[in-house]
Design an enzyme around this catalytic site. Structure first.
Site, PDB file in Angstrom:
ATOM      1  N   LYS A   1       0.576  -1.331   0.360  1.00 21.90           N
ATOM      2  CA  LYS A   1       0.036   0.586  -0.342  1.00 21.90           C
ATOM      3  C   LYS A   1       1.041   1.026  -0.132  1.00 21.90           C
ATOM      4  O   LYS A   1       2.044   1.556   0.821  1.00 21.90           O
ATOM      5  CB  LYS A   1      -1.058   0.364   1.208  1.00 21.90           C
ATOM      6  CG  LYS A   1      -1.748   0.929   1.672  1.00 21.90           C
ATOM      7  CD  LYS A   1      -2.895   1.051   2.710  1.00 21.90           C
ATOM      8  CE  LYS A   1      -3.831   2.015   2.568  1.00 21.90           C
ATOM      9  NZ  LYS A   1      -4.621   1.968   3.894  1.00 21.90           N
TER      10      LYS A   1
ATOM     11  N   SER B   1      -9.958   2.478   3.062  1.00 21.60           N
ATOM     12  CA  SER B   1      -8.937   2.682   1.769  1.00 21.60           C
ATOM     13  C   SER B   1      -8.240   1.723   1.356  1.00 21.60           C
ATOM     14  O   SER B   1      -7.868   2.214  -0.059  1.00 21.60           O
ATOM     15  CB  SER B   1      -8.199   3.730   2.554  1.00 21.60           C
ATOM     16  OG  SER B   1      -7.059   3.265   3.576  1.00 21.60           O
TER      17      SER B   1
ATOM     18  N   SER C   1     -10.446  -0.274   6.740  1.00 21.40           N
ATOM     19  CA  SER C   1      -9.935  -0.445   5.729  1.00 21.40           C
ATOM     20  C   SER C   1      -8.802  -1.627   5.065  1.00 21.40           C
ATOM     21  O   SER C   1      -7.937  -1.547   4.141  1.00 21.40           O
ATOM     22  CB  SER C   1      -8.339   1.062   5.204  1.00 21.40           C
ATOM     23  OG  SER C   1      -9.705   2.019   5.391  1.00 21.40           O
TER      24      SER C   1
HETATM   25  N1  GLN Z   1     -13.258   4.499   5.877  1.00 24.21           N
HETATM   26  C1  GLN Z   1     -12.416   4.967   7.328  1.00 24.21           C
HETATM   27  C2  GLN Z   1     -12.301   6.532   7.413  1.00 24.21           C
HETATM   28  O1  GLN Z   1     -12.286   6.981   6.278  1.00 24.21           O
HETATM   29  C3  GLN Z   1     -11.507   3.812   7.952  1.00 24.21           C
HETATM   30  C4  GLN Z   1     -10.329   3.911   7.401  1.00 24.21           C
HETATM   31  C5  GLN Z   1      -8.907   3.235   7.279  1.00 24.21           C
HETATM   32  O2  GLN Z   1      -9.272   2.608   7.692  1.00 24.21           O
HETATM   33  N2  GLN Z   1      -7.941   3.444   6.826  1.00 24.21           N
HETATM   34  O3  GLN Z   1     -11.891   6.356   7.827  1.00 24.21           O
END
Ligand code: GLN
Length: 447
Positions: free
Chosen positions: A52, A127, A151
């Site tokens: 990532k 994400s 995410s």
């Molecule tokens: N969807 C969540 C956010 O927007 C989780 C993001 C994540 O786990 N990095 O913060």
């Protein structure tokens, strides 16, 4: 080469990668040649892996999908990247994501919108959307994601692959570009549970460079994959099968529970009464931490710098206005507000207290049960563009993954059949602190 061959076939459709460097990957592979007949091969010998783009890689551009770091060339490796190298894995490239890991669809990337390989009109989740899509599309068998509020697990669920968020402290965060430091964890995304166990074993453990990494021995996770879950006690929170969770998602969880019962587990309904406050608590705390963490992107030290600034304050303003995308700005404003004097007690401090209650819900359940099981997401993958103009609906989608981060416990998403539209569904299995072994054992027996 096989990996790059597959990338050449599908990448223009899927758009999972931000940065590819075939020469670099082949050079890494070349170096491993000399070890081929040695007895000292690493446990991921020759395995292609995607990383990532918020995990720093020395000499390989790392952008966190932000214009702010559009040309950032790190001078060191994240600890997990060093560990992958020590395990003889080969880094194929850097994977797309929501900017600074803020989002649930990978639509917040500065670069491209990654597509879900199962249906190119739908999002891969986020994400870590690139990390899940690359594995689902067969571009790489292994990838690393990060999970602050879901995410890893949510995109794994949307793309029909296996994704684990380890216990907070299990994996070093050194070299992970910080979003919300009390929640962030790096974890593996793979095609099956066994591969996942290999990859976690390779990256886990205490790191002197990360004082939040825990001094807890790393077990041989593969040894837990016995198929035997007789007598294991499963708790199913009624809140996880309630309103807002689609009927076909509920049905797939009920099916899965039958499978586990057939294997000798017992299943009881329980309650996590504070989980309904999870989304509000998470977005206050994670945005507060993000507003502090992202203060470092000022145009001075590294990254993007605006031109034609009149003075220092103007330089900060222009750099941050031009360098950050809309969602990141929204979080910085929300977090700065929640931390400001006069509002701190009402928002930040209160959210911290609710976080403790959410954790205590889990502590109580785990006094009597081995794992907590529910869906990973309320619905399967949604259409590209469907939620992007409505942040609150997008945030609500995280309701089932967020409590796990707030409590710091480990959770996995494993594929659990397809929806009527032919899109993957995911089953979430949550365990006790540092008990990834039991999580893997149940996931493996089920898969
Ligand atoms: N969807 C969540 C956010 O927007 C989780 C993001 C994540 O786990 N990095 O913060």
């Amino acid at each position: 080469r096989e990996s790059y061959k597959r990338i050449a076939q599908v990448e223009d459709k899927v758009q999972a990668f931000v940065t590819l460097d075939e020469e670099r990957a082949l050079a890494q592979a070349e170096e491993l040649q000399s070890k081929i007949s040695s007895d000292h091969k690493g446990m991921l010998f020759g395995m292609p892996i995607g990383v990532k783009d918020n995990i720093v890689t020395k000499g390989l551009r790392t952008t966190a999908a932000s214009k702010m770091l559009g040309n950032f060339d790190p001078i060191y490796n994240a600890t997990v990247v060093d560990k992958l190298q020590a395990s003889d894995a080969i880094t194929i490239g850097k994977l797309n994501m929501d900017e600074f890991a803020m989002g649930s669809s990978t639509e917040n990337s500065h670069w491209a919108k990654t597509k879900n390989p199962w249906n190119l009109d739908t999002v891969p989740g986020g994400s870590s959307g690139g990390s899940a899509a690359a594995v689902a599309a067969g571009e790489v068998p292994f990838s690393l994601g990060s999970d602050t509020g879901g995410s890893i697990r949510q995109p794994a669920s949307f793309c029909g692959v296996v994704g684990l968020k380890p216990t907070y402290g299990r994996v070093s965060r050194f070299g992970l570009i910080a979003f919300a430091s009390s929640l962030d964890q790096i974890g593996p995304i793979t095609r099956n549970v066994e591969d996942n166990a290999y990859l976690l074993e390779a990256i886990a453990g205490l790191d002197p460079n990360d004082s939040t990494s825990a001094n807890v021995p790393v077990p041989n996770y593969r040894a837990a994959l016995t198929g035997d879950i007789k007598g294991l006690k499963v708790a199913v929170p009624k809140e996880y099968l309630g309103e807002g969770v689609s009927e076909e998602v509920r049905a797939s969880v009920r099916e899965a529970l039958k499978v586990l019962e057939g294997l000798g587990a017992t299943v009881d309904e329980v309650s996590l009464p504070h989980s309904k406050y999870g989304v509000a608590t998470y977005y206050l705390l994670s945005s507060s931490e993000a507003s502090a963490n992202l203060a470092r992107f000022d145009g001075i030290r590294y990254g993007y710098r605006a031109e034609n600034a009149e003075n220092l304050i103007d330089l900060y303003k222009k750099t941050r206005s031009e360098g950050f995308g809309d969602e990141v700005k929204r979080r910085i404003m929300l977090g700065t507000y929640a931390l400001s004097s006069g509002y701190y007690d009402a928002y930040y401090k209160k959210a911290q207290k609710v976080r403790t209650l959410i954790k205590q819900d889990f502590d109580q359940i785990f006094e009597q049960y081995d794992v907590v099981i529910g869906p990973t997401t309320p619905t399967p993958a949604f259409k590209i563009g469907e939620k992007i103009d409505d942040p609150l609906t997008m945030y609500a989608n995280d309701i089932l993954t967020i409590p796990v981060n707030l409590a710091g416990v480990p959770g996995i998403s494993v594929p659990a059949g397809l929806s009527s539209q032919g899109l993957p569904l995911g089953l979430q299995i949550i365990g006790k602190h540092f008990d990834e072994s039991t999580v893997y054992r149940v996931a493996h027996a089920y898969e």
